[in-house]
Motif scaffolding. Structure first.
Motif, PDB file in Angstrom:
ATOM      1  N   VAL A  36       0.842  -1.199   0.000  1.00 55.09           N
ATOM      2  CA  VAL A  36       0.000   0.000   0.000  1.00 55.09           C
ATOM      3  C   VAL A  36       0.876   1.247   0.000  1.00 55.09           C
ATOM      4  CG1 VAL A  36      -1.762   1.275   1.280  1.00 55.09           C
ATOM      5  CG2 VAL A  36      -1.873  -1.206   1.174  1.00 55.09           C
ATOM      6  N   GLY A  37       1.959   1.215   0.770  1.00 58.73           N
ATOM      7  CA  GLY A  37       2.858   2.357   0.853  1.00 58.73           C
ATOM      8  C   GLY A  37       3.448   2.741  -0.490  1.00 58.73           C
ATOM      9  N   TRP A  38       3.988   1.748  -1.196  1.00 56.70           N
ATOM     10  CA  TRP A  38       4.606   2.032  -2.504  1.00 56.70           C
ATOM     11  C   TRP A  38       3.560   2.385  -3.542  1.00 56.70           C
ATOM     12  CZ3 TRP A  38       9.461   3.194  -3.122  1.00 56.70           C
ATOM     13  CH2 TRP A  38      10.409   2.701  -2.195  1.00 56.70           C
ATOM     14  N   TRP A  40       0.634   3.775  -3.057  1.00 53.77           N
ATOM     15  CA  TRP A  40       0.122   5.133  -2.857  1.00 53.77           C
ATOM     16  C   TRP A  40       1.188   6.166  -3.187  1.00 53.77           C
ATOM     17  CZ3 TRP A  40      -4.760   6.172  -2.963  1.00 53.77           C
ATOM     18  CH2 TRP A  40      -5.154   7.487  -2.740  1.00 53.77           C
ATOM     19  N   LEU A  41       2.447   5.810  -3.006  1.00 56.08           N
ATOM     20  CA  LEU A  41       3.508   6.723  -3.409  1.00 56.08           C
ATOM     21  C   LEU A  41       3.411   6.998  -4.914  1.00 56.08           C
ATOM     22  CD1 LEU A  41       6.063   8.242  -2.382  1.00 56.08           C
ATOM     23  CD2 LEU A  41       7.368   6.391  -3.404  1.00 56.08           C
ATOM     24  N   VAL A  43       0.703   6.759  -6.697  1.00 56.90           N
ATOM     25  CA  VAL A  43      -0.499   7.563  -6.911  1.00 56.90           C
ATOM     26  C   VAL A  43      -0.211   9.038  -6.608  1.00 56.90           C
ATOM     27  CG1 VAL A  43      -2.854   7.954  -6.098  1.00 56.90           C
ATOM     28  CG2 VAL A  43      -2.045   5.629  -6.478  1.00 56.90           C
ATOM     29  N   VAL A  44       0.627   9.278  -5.606  1.00 51.99           N
ATOM     30  CA  VAL A  44       0.962  10.658  -5.236  1.00 51.99           C
ATOM     31  C   VAL A  44       1.908  11.275  -6.263  1.00 51.99           C
ATOM     32  CG1 VAL A  44       2.294  12.033  -3.572  1.00 51.99           C
ATOM     33  CG2 VAL A  44       0.550  10.462  -2.760  1.00 51.99           C
ATOM     34  N   ILE A  45       2.904  10.495  -6.674  1.00 49.72           N
ATOM     35  CA  ILE A  45       3.979  11.064  -7.486  1.00 49.72           C
ATOM     36  C   ILE A  45       3.592  11.251  -8.953  1.00 49.72           C
ATOM     37  CG2 ILE A  45       6.329  10.625  -8.350  1.00 49.72           C
ATOM     38  CD1 ILE A  45       6.101  11.722  -5.476  1.00 49.72           C
TER      39      ILE A  45
ATOM     40  N   ILE B 101      -0.210   2.724   5.794  1.00 49.08           N
ATOM     41  CA  ILE B 101       0.968   3.449   5.330  1.00 49.08           C
ATOM     42  C   ILE B 101       1.759   3.995   6.519  1.00 49.08           C
ATOM     43  CG2 ILE B 101       1.760   5.420   3.970  1.00 49.08           C
ATOM     44  CD1 ILE B 101      -0.759   5.018   2.230  1.00 49.08           C
ATOM     45  N   PHE B 104       3.769   1.289   8.000  1.00 49.84           N
ATOM     46  CA  PHE B 104       4.877   1.005   7.088  1.00 49.84           C
ATOM     47  C   PHE B 104       5.970   2.069   7.202  1.00 49.84           C
ATOM     48  CE2 PHE B 104       6.550   1.851   2.749  1.00 49.84           C
ATOM     49  CZ  PHE B 104       7.349   0.730   2.644  1.00 49.84           C
ATOM     50  N   TYR B 119       5.918  11.936   0.362  1.00 50.58           N
ATOM     51  CA  TYR B 119       4.508  11.906   0.728  1.00 50.58           C
ATOM     52  C   TYR B 119       3.962  13.271   1.071  1.00 50.58           C
ATOM     53  CZ  TYR B 119       2.979   7.144   0.982  1.00 50.58           C
ATOM     54  OH  TYR B 119       2.545   5.917   0.640  1.00 50.58           O
ATOM     55  N   TRP B 174      -6.370  11.792  -2.037  1.00 52.45           N
ATOM     56  CA  TRP B 174      -5.044  12.082  -2.581  1.00 52.45           C
ATOM     57  C   TRP B 174      -4.402  13.226  -1.811  1.00 52.45           C
ATOM     58  CZ3 TRP B 174      -2.328  16.045  -4.989  1.00 52.45           C
ATOM     59  CH2 TRP B 174      -1.187  15.645  -5.704  1.00 52.45           C
TER      60      TRP B 174
END
Lengths: 299, 306
Positions: A36-38, A40-41, A43-45, B101, B104, B119, B174
């Motif tokens: 999820v962390g990567w 969403w990263l 999705v953000v970037i 997240i 993590f 982030y 987002w």
């Protein structure tokens, strides 16, 4: 916000106690969190990356090329166009409103936070003030924009930058007081006591002891307030009308809705220009935040 | 009275006995600014809800007329419903994602610090800038989907009522998941390590540790984060205003936007103030409810564990 402060301390303490064992907490990898962390990263970037590369494309290339590939012949024409279209003026307006809001709000909030912490809940007046600010956190202050609009008109401040600054200061105060008070509470009581024995007044103790010792918090709160005001939209929308009083977010919206709106690369160039100062502030602030912390521990 | 109760800790009170004259003055500038431009308008919004005013003419006292017109208008339940949907859906999406997240990111590997920096970027952008970007990205003719020739992404995102609401929820997430992830990262790092060590000795697995230790220990962070999300989503204005202007039709016309449109577009300031009062009451009720759930001292820091 308190996080950086306390968690860094906890981290140090943990590193110290755990001795030579490397401080990597639970040893098995956290697959789901990592995924999820990567994800969403990405999705953000991706949108951010897209903003930057698109702002360097010509309008024709924007329609013709793969949207996720950088331009083969990057151009700064979009930036040149945006800078010719009064954006420096909007930039200056935003800067004036941000500085005009941050300085008084942080100073006032610091003095109030100091008084609230030092009174230790003893004075009825300061307890009531503290309660009022805490209540202010729970109330959506944006719901009060119509009376604010009326007040600003009656004060003959409609369509002026000062008219934007006054309510912004008020809106910034509750959270600033809360965060600053949390940090002032961490200053060791003995330091206040020794200042007192040296014959220092509360006013001197405030500026010479509490303020320097809580500098990381002051920086954090200032950055947070600057961000909020810099990105604010509703107050400029209802409290100004002349194009030359626009702040950046309002100018962005007007730019997209106006004749240049079809020029997506130019619109995105204007977006990049509005983020740059905040990016700089964040980068500088982060470092100052860290040095403030290390200075506190290094003695 | 307060003197005797505070008397428990005489050492703490002693300095105030002398400084007591000065300290209240220090709080005065902040108090005056807050009263003038937050408390007075708060009273003002209630008073103005009993008037009629079209922004140009005189303010006329009309009693409950504005209230009657707003409360009988089918637009109000609709705006409440849209606000509820956006709040509930964005909470339900953001909270689990942010916790995962945050857990993590709380790991101590160096690259996770870098991730935390990246982030943070959406937090630097204004809602207006984000809305403008997504408007261009989601354009059915020239957006990302059309450019990459992916049919699934090539929808009339902002033209279909259901899709537009979904887009609002996504863009809100987002914008704010990063912030809430950082809150949870801080919260997780404050969980005493000894709890995990004890659980490890008992042979507990990672999932078990997450549900028996991490999640209960994050209780206050969850309440703080949820309060910020829920009270914040009542006042989503900038994003919706620029992204959809409440449309298509009034599919995304949430309360704050409804207030703006009634006041500054339809020139019905009295009716707009009725919506303002409703917003304040709903926000206050939700905040109190969440605080009750947390069962904590109202003087304690809201952002503790943040």
């Amino acid at each position: 916000m308190t996080a950086t402060h306390t968690s860094a301390g906890a981290e140090r303490a943990a590193a110290r106690t755990s001795g030579r064992r490397p401080a990597s907490a639970p040893q098995r990898p956290n697959w789901l969190g990592g995924l999820v962390g990567w994800l969403w990263l990405a999705v953000v970037i991706i949108p951010i990356y897209w903003i930057v590369i698109t702002s360097l494309k010509t309008q024709t290339n924007y329609y013709l090329t793969n949207p996720l590939l950088p331009p083969i012949d990057p151009t700064l024409d979009n930036y040149r166009l945006v800078l010719q279209l009064d954006f420096p003026l909007y930039f200056l307006n935003s800067l004036l409103v941000a500085v005009g809001t941050v300085i008084p709000s942080v100073l006032f909030a610091f003095m109030a936070a100091y008084a609230i912490v030092r009174s230790g809940g003893a004075g009825r007046f300061l307890r009531a003030v503290n309660g009022l600010f805490l209540m202010g956190l729970a109330i959506p202050l944006q719901a009060t924009v119509i009376p604010i609009y009326l007040m600003i008109i009656k004060l003959h401040l409609y369509d002026s930058l000062l008219g934007l600054i006054l309510p912004s200061v008020a809106f910034a105060i509750p959270l600033s007081v809360l965060v600053l008070a949390n940090f002032i509470r961490d200053v060791p009581k003995e330091l206040f006591e020794s200042m007192r024995l040296d014959g220092a007044t509360e006013w001197m103790t405030l500026w010479r002891l509490a303020f320097p010792l809580t500098r990381p918090a002051v920086v954090t709160v200032s950055i947070y307030n600057a961000l909020t005001v810099w990105n604010g939209f509703l107050l400029p929308l209802i409290l100004t009308q002349s194009p030359d009083k626009r702040t950046l977010p309002l100018a962005l919206a007007a730019f997209q809705g106006g004749p240049y709106g079809v020029n997506v690369p130019a619109v995105l160039a204007s977006v990049v220009l509005t983020i740059l100062p905040m990016l700089v502030l964040y980068t500088v602030g982060r470092r100052q935040l860290l040095s403030g912390l290390t200075a506190g521990f290094g003695k | 009275m307060s003197a005797t109760t505070a008397g428990r800790t005489p050492s703490a009170v002693a300095p105030e006995a002398r400084g007591g004259g000065v300290l209240p003055w220090l709080a005065l500038p902040a108090l005056l600014a807050f009263v003038a431009f937050a408390v007075l308008p708060l009273i003002g919004v209630l008073l103005l809800s009993f008037t009629s005013w079209d922004t140009l003419g005189q303010i006329k006292l009309t009693g409950l007329e504005s209230w009657r017109s707003v409360l009988t208008d089918p637009g109000l339940p609709h705006a409440l419903w849209v606000t509820f949907l956006i709040t509930a859906l964005s909470w339900a999406f953001q909270t689990p994602a942010s916790i995962l997240i945050g857990v993590f990111l709380a790991g101590r590997q160096r690259y996770r610090e870098l991730l935390a920096v990246l982030y943070f970027i959406p937090l630097l952008l204004s809602s207006a800038a984000i809305a403008i970007t997504y408007k261009a990205l989601l354009d059915p003719n020239f957006g990302l989907g059309a450019g990459l020739h992916i049919d699934l992404l090539t929808q009339d995102w902002l033209g279909e009522p259901g899709l537009a609401l979904g887009v609002v929820v996504f863009v809100v997430s987002w914008q704010f998941i990063p912030f809430h992830s950082l809150l949870y990262q801080g919260g997780v790092r404050q969980v005493p390590r000894s709890l995990y060590e004890a659980a490890e000795l008992d042979g507990a697995g990672r999932v078990r540790m997450f549900f028996s230790i991490t999640l209960p220990q994050l209780k206050y962070t969850i309440i703080t984060s949820s309060t910020l999300m829920i009270v914040g989503s009542l006042t989503f204005f900038d994003l919706i205003f620029v992204l959809t202007e409440g449309g298509p039709g009034d599919a995304t016309r949430a309360l704050a936007l409804d207030m703006y449109k009634r006041g500054f577009q339809a020139n019905l300031m009295g009716a707009a103030c009725v919506i303002g009062v409703i917003l304040v009451l709903v926000g206050l009720a939700l905040a109190l409810l969440l605080r009750r759930l947390g069962g904590r001292d109202p003087n304690a820091s809201q952002l503790e564990g943040a």
